[in-house]
Design an enzyme around this catalytic site. Structure first.
Site, PDB file in Angstrom:
ATOM      1  N   ASN A 227       0.870  -1.178   0.000  1.00 14.74           N
ATOM      2  CA  ASN A 227       0.000   0.000   0.000  1.00 14.74           C
ATOM      3  C   ASN A 227       0.908   1.229   0.000  1.00 14.74           C
ATOM      4  O   ASN A 227       1.618   1.467   0.979  1.00 14.74           O
ATOM      5  CB  ASN A 227      -0.899  -0.009   1.234  1.00 14.74           C
TER       6      ASN A 227
ATOM      7  N   SER B  92       1.278   3.619   3.030  1.00 12.22           N
ATOM      8  CA  SER B  92       1.751   3.098   4.308  1.00 12.22           C
ATOM      9  C   SER B  92       3.129   3.657   4.651  1.00 12.22           C
ATOM     10  O   SER B  92       3.801   4.257   3.815  1.00 12.22           O
ATOM     11  CB  SER B  92       1.811   1.567   4.264  1.00 12.22           C
ATOM     12  N   GLY B  93       3.518   3.424   5.911  1.00 13.45           N
ATOM     13  CA  GLY B  93       4.834   3.885   6.351  1.00 13.45           C
ATOM     14  C   GLY B  93       4.988   5.379   6.250  1.00 13.45           C
ATOM     15  O   GLY B  93       6.043   5.875   5.819  1.00 13.45           O
TER      16      GLY B  93
ATOM     17  N   GLY C 149      -6.038  -2.146   7.922  1.00 10.59           N
ATOM     18  CA  GLY C 149      -7.043  -2.217   6.869  1.00 10.59           C
ATOM     19  C   GLY C 149      -6.552  -2.992   5.662  1.00 10.59           C
ATOM     20  O   GLY C 149      -7.270  -3.836   5.104  1.00 10.59           O
ATOM     21  N   THR C 150      -5.318  -2.724   5.248  1.00 15.58           N
ATOM     22  CA  THR C 150      -4.738  -3.440   4.109  1.00 15.58           C
ATOM     23  C   THR C 150      -4.519  -4.906   4.449  1.00 15.58           C
ATOM     24  O   THR C 150      -4.777  -5.796   3.622  1.00 15.58           O
ATOM     25  CB  THR C 150      -3.406  -2.796   3.690  1.00 15.58           C
ATOM     26  N   VAL C 151      -4.048  -5.173   5.663  1.00 14.44           N
ATOM     27  CA  VAL C 151      -3.838  -6.563   6.089  1.00 14.44           C
ATOM     28  C   VAL C 151      -5.152  -7.333   6.048  1.00 14.44           C
ATOM     29  O   VAL C 151      -5.215  -8.468   5.558  1.00 14.44           O
ATOM     30  CB  VAL C 151      -3.231  -6.614   7.502  1.00 14.44           C
TER      31      VAL C 151
ATOM     32  N   THR D 242      -1.019   2.931  11.406  1.00 13.90           N
ATOM     33  CA  THR D 242      -0.975   3.688  12.653  1.00 13.90           C
ATOM     34  C   THR D 242      -1.098   2.774  13.859  1.00 13.90           C
ATOM     35  O   THR D 242      -0.312   2.845  14.800  1.00 13.90           O
ATOM     36  CB  THR D 242      -2.105   4.731  12.683  1.00 13.90           C
TER      37      THR D 242
ATOM     38  N   TYR E 238     -11.419 -19.651  19.927  1.00 20.70           N
ATOM     39  CA  TYR E 238     -12.442 -18.966  20.700  1.00 20.70           C
ATOM     40  C   TYR E 238     -12.200 -17.462  20.716  1.00 20.70           C
ATOM     41  O   TYR E 238     -11.059 -17.003  20.651  1.00 20.70           O
ATOM     42  CB  TYR E 238     -12.465 -19.470  22.151  1.00 20.70           C
TER      43      TYR E 238
ATOM     44  N   ASP F  98     -11.153  -0.431  11.345  1.00 19.57           N
ATOM     45  CA  ASP F  98     -11.816   0.014  10.126  1.00 19.57           C
ATOM     46  C   ASP F  98     -13.319  -0.200  10.220  1.00 19.57           C
ATOM     47  O   ASP F  98     -13.791  -1.199  10.780  1.00 19.57           O
ATOM     48  CB  ASP F  98     -11.264  -0.721   8.903  1.00 19.57           C
TER      49      ASP F  98
END
Length: 294
Positions: free
Chosen positions: A9, A12-13, A68-70, A93, A214, A269
């Site tokens: 992305n 990012s970073g 979000g990307t993950v 973040t 669980y 998100d």
């Protein structure tokens, strides 16, 4: 032939993700004969790329981005006939999932320490059609998170979230909620609901046992300032389950509904409004990370 797909992305970073592209590729080439890089441009690109990696039988997929990307990548490989192993470089973040896996939060450090010979299986949550790797929540926190703009996230990091959260707690209101599980139900008032896939909240261990497959459901039953102080105090001590203001359920399958429209959140998100149905996919994905003691 061993092959890996890199999904980056570019925002990012601190919007410097592409500065790490060569380093990521060089790292991957030490372990894989074929390294293919994909750069996201819009929402769902990461999901589509990850789906391609599953369809084309890539051995692994490496994602450089925030939660979000993950989760987009997880959505692209979860519950498919073939699931590549997953590597994550934290570029957001919060980076909740990588913190849970004890991955170095420094980007260069995370790349240097990435070991493609060591994996751990992790649980994945599914809320309606949305996957998450750590936390589902309802209450003031999701709204506070979603009201933080990308410029503030880049400039102020977690401080931007903290300021918005404090503002929202002042006006926090209770709502009526119905939580149904195979291990008991809760019907009544709540100001916040958390569904955790681990025995940690942030960096604080709040349950002695981390049982695979669980989820830990925590329901803060009222919105009073005193109850929040009590919960925060017990959270710091690791005794939150014994708090009278908290309803606690350990479960695999959860249905949550309310008589009003309520926003939900997965790993920071925005997700679907209630009602939702959550299930835990136990030990579902192999993630490259340091071996943990059983």
């Amino acid at each position: 032939m061993q092959k890996i797909m890199l999904i980056i992305n570019p925002t990012s970073g601190g919007e410097k993700a592409l500065d790490y592209k060569d380093k990521l590729e060089n790292k991957a080439k030490k372990y894989f004969e074929q390294v293919d890089t994909r750069i996201t441009q819009k929402a769902q690109d990461a999901t589509n790329f990850a789906t391609e990696s599953s369809r084309e039988n890539y051995d692994a997929v490496l994602v450089f981005g925030g939660d979000g990307t993950v989760n987009e990548v997880i959505s692209g490989i979860a519950e498919r006939d073939y699931i590549p192993k997953l590597a994550i470089i934290p570029g957001g973040t919060g980076n909740l999932i990588t913190k849970l896996l004890e991955i170095n939060q420094d980007i260069d450090g995370a790349i240097d320490e990435l070991d493609f010979n060591s994996t751990n299986k992790i649980d994945i949550g599914k809320s309606n059609g949305h996957y998450f790797g750590y936390i589902f929540s309802i209450g003031s926190l999701p709204e506070a998170i979603h009201n933080v703009g990308i410029e503030d996230k880049t400039k102020f990091g977690m401080l931007a979230y903290a300021v918005n959260t404090v503002k929202s707690v002042v006006t926090d209101q209770a709502f009526n909620i119905t939580v149904e599980t195979e291990n008991g139900n809760y019907i009544g008032p709540a100001s916040h609901v958390l569904v955790l896939l681990a025995n940690y909240f942030a960096d604080k261990k709040i349950f002695d046992e981390d049982k695979d497959g669980y989820a830990n459901v925590l329901i803060l039953k009222d919105a009073s300032f005193l109850s929040k102080l009590s919960v925060i105090s017990d959270l710091l001590k690791g005794d939150v389950v014994e708090n009278d203001h908290i309803e606690y359920i350990k479960t695999r399958h959860i249905k949550i509904s309310s008589d009003i429209e309520l926003e939900t959140d997965v790993d920071g998100d925005k997700s679907d409004n209630l009602p939702v149905e959550i299930k835990v996919l136990g030990q579902h994905i192999q993630v490259y990370s340091q071996s943990k003691e059983s």
